[in-house]
Motif scaffolding. Sequence first.
Motif, PDB file in Angstrom:
ATOM      1  N   ARG A  35      -4.738  -5.036   0.063  1.00 24.03           N
ATOM      2  CA  ARG A  35      -5.148  -3.978   1.451  1.00 24.03           C
ATOM      3  C   ARG A  35      -4.718  -4.912   1.868  1.00 24.03           C
ATOM      4  O   ARG A  35      -4.472  -4.333   3.400  1.00 24.03           O
ATOM      5  CB  ARG A  35      -6.826  -3.544   1.511  1.00 24.03           C
ATOM      6  CG  ARG A  35      -6.781  -2.261   1.743  1.00 24.03           C
ATOM      7  CD  ARG A  35      -8.084  -2.318   1.574  1.00 24.03           C
ATOM      8  NE  ARG A  35      -8.514  -2.091   0.099  1.00 24.03           N
ATOM      9  CZ  ARG A  35      -9.653  -2.094  -0.594  1.00 24.03           C
ATOM     10  NH1 ARG A  35     -10.418  -3.208  -0.268  1.00 24.03           N
ATOM     11  NH2 ARG A  35      -9.678  -2.064  -1.897  1.00 24.03           N
ATOM     12  N   LYS A  84      -1.364  -4.619   3.508  1.00 20.87           N
ATOM     13  CA  LYS A  84      -1.185  -3.577   3.897  1.00 20.87           C
ATOM     14  C   LYS A  84      -1.037  -2.876   5.377  1.00 20.87           C
ATOM     15  O   LYS A  84       0.057  -2.400   5.867  1.00 20.87           O
ATOM     16  CB  LYS A  84      -1.441  -1.860   2.832  1.00 20.87           C
ATOM     17  CG  LYS A  84      -1.586  -0.590   3.347  1.00 20.87           C
ATOM     18  CD  LYS A  84      -1.913   0.104   2.336  1.00 20.87           C
ATOM     19  CE  LYS A  84      -1.791   1.330   2.711  1.00 20.87           C
ATOM     20  NZ  LYS A  84      -2.422   2.249   2.432  1.00 20.87           N
ATOM     21  N   GLU A 105       1.538  -2.531   7.895  1.00 24.66           N
ATOM     22  CA  GLU A 105       1.439  -1.625   9.109  1.00 24.66           C
ATOM     23  C   GLU A 105       2.223  -2.077  10.546  1.00 24.66           C
ATOM     24  O   GLU A 105       2.816  -1.514  11.211  1.00 24.66           O
ATOM     25  CB  GLU A 105       0.289  -0.654   9.357  1.00 24.66           C
ATOM     26  CG  GLU A 105      -0.027   0.094   8.339  1.00 24.66           C
ATOM     27  CD  GLU A 105      -1.706   0.498   8.131  1.00 24.66           C
ATOM     28  OE1 GLU A 105      -2.447  -0.210   9.222  1.00 24.66           O
ATOM     29  OE2 GLU A 105      -2.034   0.933   7.427  1.00 24.66           O
ATOM     30  N   ASN A 116      -2.284   3.910  -7.469  1.00 16.99           N
ATOM     31  CA  ASN A 116      -2.262   3.364  -5.841  1.00 16.99           C
ATOM     32  C   ASN A 116      -2.060   1.283  -5.833  1.00 16.99           C
ATOM     33  O   ASN A 116      -0.874   0.824  -5.039  1.00 16.99           O
ATOM     34  CB  ASN A 116      -3.444   3.134  -4.940  1.00 16.99           C
ATOM     35  CG  ASN A 116      -3.588   4.634  -5.052  1.00 16.99           C
ATOM     36  OD1 ASN A 116      -2.808   5.298  -4.787  1.00 16.99           O
ATOM     37  ND2 ASN A 116      -5.166   5.062  -4.133  1.00 16.99           N
ATOM     38  N   MET A 124       1.373  -0.663  -3.854  1.00 17.09           N
ATOM     39  CA  MET A 124       1.539  -1.299  -3.018  1.00 17.09           C
ATOM     40  C   MET A 124       2.089  -2.724  -3.232  1.00 17.09           C
ATOM     41  O   MET A 124       2.586  -3.344  -2.635  1.00 17.09           O
ATOM     42  CB  MET A 124      -0.315  -1.728  -2.767  1.00 17.09           C
ATOM     43  CG  MET A 124      -1.370  -0.807  -1.978  1.00 17.09           C
ATOM     44  SD  MET A 124      -2.829  -1.447  -1.588  1.00 17.09           S
ATOM     45  CE  MET A 124      -3.668  -0.630  -2.653  1.00 17.09           C
ATOM     46  N   LYS A 183       5.578  -2.125  -2.811  1.00 20.45           N
ATOM     47  CA  LYS A 183       6.252  -2.251  -1.233  1.00 20.45           C
ATOM     48  C   LYS A 183       5.680  -3.332  -0.566  1.00 20.45           C
ATOM     49  O   LYS A 183       6.359  -4.005  -0.026  1.00 20.45           O
ATOM     50  CB  LYS A 183       4.745  -1.129  -0.635  1.00 20.45           C
ATOM     51  CG  LYS A 183       5.246  -0.514   0.238  1.00 20.45           C
ATOM     52  CD  LYS A 183       4.003   0.140   1.355  1.00 20.45           C
ATOM     53  CE  LYS A 183       4.480   1.039   2.322  1.00 20.45           C
ATOM     54  NZ  LYS A 183       4.028   2.224   3.028  1.00 20.45           N
TER      55      LYS A 183
END
Length: 208
Positions: free
Chosen positions: A67, A70, A74, A106, A110, A113
């Motif tokens: 998280r 992430k 952004e 998820n 993640m 990514k």
Amino acid sequence: MADLQALNEAVFKGDQQSCVELTKAAVEEGVAADKILNEGLISAMDRIGEGFSKNEIYIPEMLIAARAMKSAMEILEPELVKAGVEPIGKLIIGTAAGDLHDIGKNLVAMMLKGAGFDVIDLGIDVSAEKFIEQAKSTGAQLIGMSSLLTTTMLSMEETIKALKEAGIHAKVIIGGAPVTQAYADKIGADGYAADAAEAVTVAKGLVA
Ligand code: B1M
């Protein structure tokens, strides 16, 4: 001065606020986006993945780190686009038709990514038709499918069959609690991973 080591530590510890601040500071100082990505973010997620494989790090820490990563991504993504940094591969991912569980999927998305893949998340309860349509429109090299139910494992088999019939050549990776390597072999998947860290290794292997 931009402190990529501190950013790396912030991702590792899942300190979202520091991740955002340190990423912003590095971008404002003009540090190359790919340097921030590789030294600040990806190598921290690699450490998380290694720790998870050795049972030194557990799912909650991995989720918190992912998280934090992430949030940093952004900020970084527009810079990476400007800099023309190529992702290492493109992957579409979703949970199998009929399946609404998405926590594991998820996490896998993640981590991929974080490893530098361009990940297109199709969400939950993804039909074979949707996988086919998205595989065609995105040109993804990889397709990821997740299933948590013994019943929806069967829809993975149907989706793989439909993908083959539609002439899609993307490689398929599957996973999820009831899924095994033997099942992946049986239904003709190209890869199987037991967890999110292994999914990164398998995906990298399939695009190498
Ligand atoms: Co559901 N559920 N659930 N559930 N649920 C399970 C899966 C179950 C094992 C619980 C039980 O009975 N003990 C059981 C399945 C039994 C079976 O089929 N054998 C079950 C059931 C029965 C159901 C319902 C049918 C209940 C009902 O309505 N009667 C229903 C089904 C809905 C549907 O999908 N159609 C249902 C609903 C739900 C909630 C909505 C309440 C919720 C999901 C919320 C959400 O995801 N947003 C839920 C939850 C939370 C669970 C449990 C408790 C936890 C699942 C989870 O998130 N685990 C689960 C019991 C359990 O697993 N202990 C259970 C954490 C997650 C990080 O792990 O998803 O395994 P996991 O992902 C791992 C690996 O598997 C792997 O990497 C991840 C990270 O390491 N992985 C991949 C996953 N996908 C991958 C893809 C890859 C590679 C690796 O490549 C692409």
